[in-house]
Design a protein around this motif. Sequence first.
Motif, mmCIF file in Angstrom:
data_model
loop_
_atom_site.group_PDB
_atom_site.id
_atom_site.type_symbol
_atom_site.label_atom_id
_atom_site.label_comp_id
_atom_site.label_asym_id
_atom_site.label_seq_id
_atom_site.Cartn_x
_atom_site.Cartn_y
_atom_site.Cartn_z
ATOM 1 N N ASN A 99 56.476 -12.723 -8.285
ATOM 2 C CA ASN A 99 55.358 -12.419 -9.189
ATOM 3 C C ASN A 99 54.268 -11.617 -8.476
ATOM 4 O OD1 ASN A 99 53.883 -13.045 -11.869
ATOM 5 N ND2 ASN A 99 52.423 -13.721 -10.311
ATOM 6 N N ASP A 100 53.888 -12.063 -7.278
ATOM 7 C CA ASP A 100 52.840 -11.372 -6.527
ATOM 8 C C ASP A 100 53.258 -9.940 -6.187
ATOM 9 O OD1 ASP A 100 51.416 -13.696 -6.665
ATOM 10 O OD2 ASP A 100 51.788 -14.304 -4.586
ATOM 11 N N MET A 101 54.502 -9.785 -5.736
ATOM 12 C CA MET A 101 54.961 -8.463 -5.330
ATOM 13 C C MET A 101 55.082 -7.515 -6.522
ATOM 14 S SD MET A 101 58.440 -7.354 -3.345
ATOM 15 C CE MET A 101 59.299 -6.964 -4.877
ATOM 16 N N PHE A 102 55.600 -8.025 -7.652
ATOM 17 C CA PHE A 102 55.788 -7.166 -8.814
ATOM 18 C C PHE A 102 54.460 -6.809 -9.474
ATOM 19 C CE2 PHE A 102 60.469 -7.377 -10.211
ATOM 20 C CZ PHE A 102 60.889 -7.279 -8.889
ATOM 21 N N VAL A 103 53.481 -7.710 -9.392
ATOM 22 C CA VAL A 103 52.154 -7.378 -9.922
ATOM 23 C C VAL A 103 51.562 -6.225 -9.107
ATOM 24 C CG1 VAL A 103 49.772 -8.190 -10.123
ATOM 25 C CG2 VAL A 103 51.642 -9.611 -10.964
ATOM 26 N N ARG A 104 51.701 -6.308 -7.778
ATOM 27 C CA ARG A 104 51.179 -5.247 -6.917
ATOM 28 C C ARG A 104 51.945 -3.946 -7.104
ATOM 29 N NH1 ARG A 104 51.474 -9.337 -2.907
ATOM 30 N NH2 ARG A 104 53.243 -8.242 -1.945
ATOM 31 N N THR A 105 53.270 -4.065 -7.280
ATOM 32 C CA THR A 105 54.114 -2.871 -7.299
ATOM 33 C C THR A 105 54.196 -2.219 -8.677
ATOM 34 O OG1 THR A 105 55.456 -3.924 -5.588
ATOM 35 C CG2 THR A 105 56.388 -1.988 -6.659
ATOM 36 N N TYR A 106 54.382 -3.030 -9.722
ATOM 37 C CA TYR A 106 54.614 -2.480 -11.054
ATOM 38 C C TYR A 106 53.459 -2.710 -12.023
ATOM 39 C CZ TYR A 106 59.292 -2.443 -9.071
ATOM 40 O OH TYR A 106 60.358 -2.241 -8.253
ATOM 41 N N GLY A 107 52.497 -3.484 -11.598
ATOM 42 C CA GLY A 107 51.273 -3.643 -12.375
ATOM 43 C C GLY A 107 51.472 -4.133 -13.789
ATOM 44 N N THR A 108 50.836 -3.400 -14.744
ATOM 45 C CA THR A 108 50.814 -3.812 -16.149
ATOM 46 C C THR A 108 52.212 -3.880 -16.744
ATOM 47 O OG1 THR A 108 48.644 -2.794 -16.401
ATOM 48 C CG2 THR A 108 49.859 -3.300 -18.420
ATOM 49 N N LEU A 109 53.079 -2.957 -16.363
ATOM 50 C CA LEU A 109 54.430 -2.953 -16.918
ATOM 51 C C LEU A 109 55.157 -4.255 -16.616
ATOM 52 C CD1 LEU A 109 55.673 0.682 -16.163
ATOM 53 C CD2 LEU A 109 54.766 -0.264 -18.296
ATOM 54 N N TYR A 110 54.967 -4.781 -15.415
ATOM 55 C CA TYR A 110 55.583 -6.070 -15.085
ATOM 56 C C TYR A 110 54.935 -7.201 -15.863
ATOM 57 C CZ TYR A 110 56.196 -10.510 -12.712
ATOM 58 O OH TYR A 110 56.416 -11.835 -12.464
ATOM 59 N N MET A 111 53.614 -7.214 -15.890
ATOM 60 C CA MET A 111 52.914 -8.320 -16.558
ATOM 61 C C MET A 111 53.250 -8.385 -18.048
ATOM 62 S SD MET A 111 49.192 -8.438 -14.646
ATOM 63 C CE MET A 111 48.864 -6.675 -14.672
ATOM 64 N N GLN A 112 53.519 -7.240 -18.641
ATOM 65 C CA GLN A 112 53.887 -7.228 -20.059
ATOM 66 C C GLN A 112 55.303 -7.743 -20.293
ATOM 67 O OE1 GLN A 112 53.242 -3.103 -21.008
ATOM 68 N NE2 GLN A 112 51.068 -3.403 -21.529
ATOM 69 N N ASN A 113 56.098 -7.787 -19.243
ATOM 70 C CA ASN A 113 57.497 -8.228 -19.371
ATOM 71 C C ASN A 113 57.830 -9.380 -18.423
ATOM 72 O OD1 ASN A 113 58.807 -5.940 -21.152
ATOM 73 N ND2 ASN A 113 57.498 -4.899 -19.664
ATOM 74 N N SER A 114 56.809 -10.067 -17.935
ATOM 75 C CA SER A 114 57.011 -11.096 -16.911
ATOM 76 C C SER A 114 57.821 -12.287 -17.400
ATOM 77 C CB SER A 114 55.656 -11.585 -16.386
ATOM 78 O OG SER A 114 54.882 -12.144 -17.437
ATOM 79 N N GLU A 115 57.854 -12.513 -18.716
ATOM 80 C CA GLU A 115 58.590 -13.686 -19.207
ATOM 81 C C GLU A 115 60.081 -13.579 -18.915
ATOM 82 O OE1 GLU A 115 58.639 -10.806 -22.669
ATOM 83 O OE2 GLU A 115 57.202 -11.473 -21.151
ATOM 84 N N VAL A 116 60.599 -12.343 -18.788
ATOM 85 C CA VAL A 116 62.014 -12.175 -18.437
ATOM 86 C C VAL A 116 62.300 -12.811 -17.083
ATOM 87 C CG1 VAL A 116 63.842 -10.507 -17.946
ATOM 88 C CG2 VAL A 116 62.203 -10.061 -19.792
ATOM 89 N N PHE A 117 61.410 -12.599 -16.134
ATOM 90 C CA PHE A 117 61.586 -13.132 -14.779
ATOM 91 C C PHE A 117 61.234 -14.619 -14.730
ATOM 92 C CE2 PHE A 117 60.559 -8.656 -14.697
ATOM 93 C CZ PHE A 117 61.548 -8.132 -13.896
ATOM 94 N N GLN A 118 60.233 -15.012 -15.495
ATOM 95 C CA GLN A 118 59.878 -16.435 -15.553
ATOM 96 C C GLN A 118 61.026 -17.255 -16.105
ATOM 97 O OE1 GLN A 118 56.336 -16.392 -17.941
ATOM 98 N NE2 GLN A 118 55.039 -15.568 -16.294
ATOM 99 N N ASP A 119 61.694 -16.724 -17.120
ATOM 100 C CA ASP A 119 62.829 -17.437 -17.714
ATOM 101 C C ASP A 119 63.974 -17.564 -16.708
ATOM 102 O OD1 ASP A 119 61.421 -17.663 -20.045
ATOM 103 O OD2 ASP A 119 62.478 -16.047 -21.100
ATOM 104 N N LEU A 120 64.146 -16.547 -15.858
ATOM 105 C CA LEU A 120 65.189 -16.614 -14.828
ATOM 106 C C LEU A 120 64.957 -17.802 -13.912
ATOM 107 C CD1 LEU A 120 67.523 -15.467 -13.068
ATOM 108 C CD2 LEU A 120 65.792 -14.064 -11.908
ATOM 109 N N PHE A 121 63.752 -17.943 -13.423
ATOM 110 C CA PHE A 121 63.454 -19.051 -12.509
ATOM 111 C C PHE A 121 63.457 -20.396 -13.232
ATOM 112 C CE2 PHE A 121 61.960 -15.551 -9.899
ATOM 113 C CZ PHE A 121 62.388 -15.944 -8.633
ATOM 114 N N THR A 122 63.042 -20.405 -14.483
ATOM 115 C CA THR A 122 63.091 -21.645 -15.257
ATOM 116 C C THR A 122 64.514 -22.158 -15.370
ATOM 117 O OG1 THR A 122 61.128 -21.074 -16.547
ATOM 118 C CG2 THR A 122 62.634 -22.696 -17.508
#
Length: 533
Positions: A99-122
């Motif tokens: 999460n920290d790395m993708f926020v720094r690297t991809y910014g808003t685009l990641y935050m708008q789609n972060s649930e895809v990655f959150q669901d992976l870890f869930t």
Amino acid sequence: MLSKKICGTQTPKQLKYSYSNRSKGKGGEYFGEHLRICPQEYTCCTSEMEDKLSQQSKLEFENLVEETSHFVRTTFVSRHKKFDEFFRELLENAERSLNDMFVRTYGTLYMQNSEVFQDLFTELKRYYTGGNVNLEEMLNDFWARLLERMFQLINPQYHFTEDYLECVSKYTDQLKPFGDVPRKLKVQVTRAFIAARTFVQGLTVGREVANRVSKVSPTPGCIRALMKMLYCPYCRGLPTVKPCNNYCLNVMKGCLANQADLDTEWNLFIDAMLLVAERLEGPFNIESVMDPIDVKISEAIMNMQENSMQVSAKVFQGCGQPKPAPALRSSRSVAENFNTRFRPYNPEERPTTAAGTSLDRLVTDIKEKLKLSKKFWSTFPYTICKDERVTAGSSNEEDCWNGHTKARYLPEIMNDGLTNQINNPEVDVDITRPDTFIRQQIMALRVMTNKLKNAYNGNDVNFQDTSDETSGSGSGSGCTDDICPTEFDFIMTEAPPVDSDRREVEASATQPSQSLQTLFFAFISLVLQRQWR
């Protein structure tokens, strides 16, 4: 051992003095014809005292069993806690790092789609904690969802319906938009999580079995034998004479006959635990898989960017030409939303270990402890009888209590297990009635051993696909024969077949938007500062 007070309130020392006085006519012993357990000779013990001492013998035996089994019980309790804490914290660290790395690297685009990655870890956490999750299907779903999101981002000039995006996801396998990352990660994640989850489950089963078996109550025949061994010397006026070692062994082998039958299955279970521990040390160990997972997923995103034109062309050919997006939407809007600022990665920001240790140290420690616990149940009587509080020791075979008087113990030592106690001279054992509770624990060990051996081969017994592909399916190993040993063959339950209805498409030359080219440069910056570990 509890303090032994015999004949009223006399301690063993007082009793010895009492017998000395009585020999001079200052005391009066009873003739032992009223005794039911101790030799019927002169004694200071009454029938009521025999009953009380029998209960005292039972308590002392239970305490001995608890003390002697303390090592094996605490081994599984403490190591289960350590491993569980480590794996849970490892998953939390990996998710936080991504999460920290993708926020720094991809910014808003990641935050708008972060649930895809959150669901992976869930889902990974749910699998680890025993949830009914098919790892391969879950990972396939993750990449399909990521493709849908990425496809919209690289083609912002079009409007995509849910049906169209579902069509897009069907091309994940054929087009390989993320390169070889999904296949490699599938192999690594499935093997790592199968081994980690099964190993922790094994620690749980070992803990439960050890705790339960250590609390089995002695039979009436065992209690009588314990009373005769531990307290009859006091009733006979021999308070300082301890039981002979071989005498103790026969008593304990009779009292612990059912526990000894656990030994064969217990040893197989320990061997299987040691095998899976090897997997925790190998190339597919969960620490080496989860620690760099953010870089691996980011590499897949870069691959998607590099192949965006070809991917879009083939999807448009197979799914049809999408409708243009409303006029207000443009490719510039995506680029403007992308945060190109990338802060250099500082290795000290991420902990190198979870739960204050490393997986290698945990595995080395548990392997040593597991090896020490082998043959524990068959050696149980020997461990108890070598306690100097209990017997006179193996070196003193003459001046010890043999059940009748102070002399050498002559009967042979019985072999281990219930059936071998048919001629036990000290304990009445009904070999036709095995302890059902112990048999339940044997079955629990057998089931867990089966799961561990499957995990060693990279197979989850709950999910075994019928696919012949060496990359694996369901939650299989995903490895080739030259990588994965196949020492064990078992029958596994089958997972629902993975959807094999893939549509074949032909490529066409349709030009997609270049609005996310900045992703490529961001990832190059990322790779230069973080290497594969």
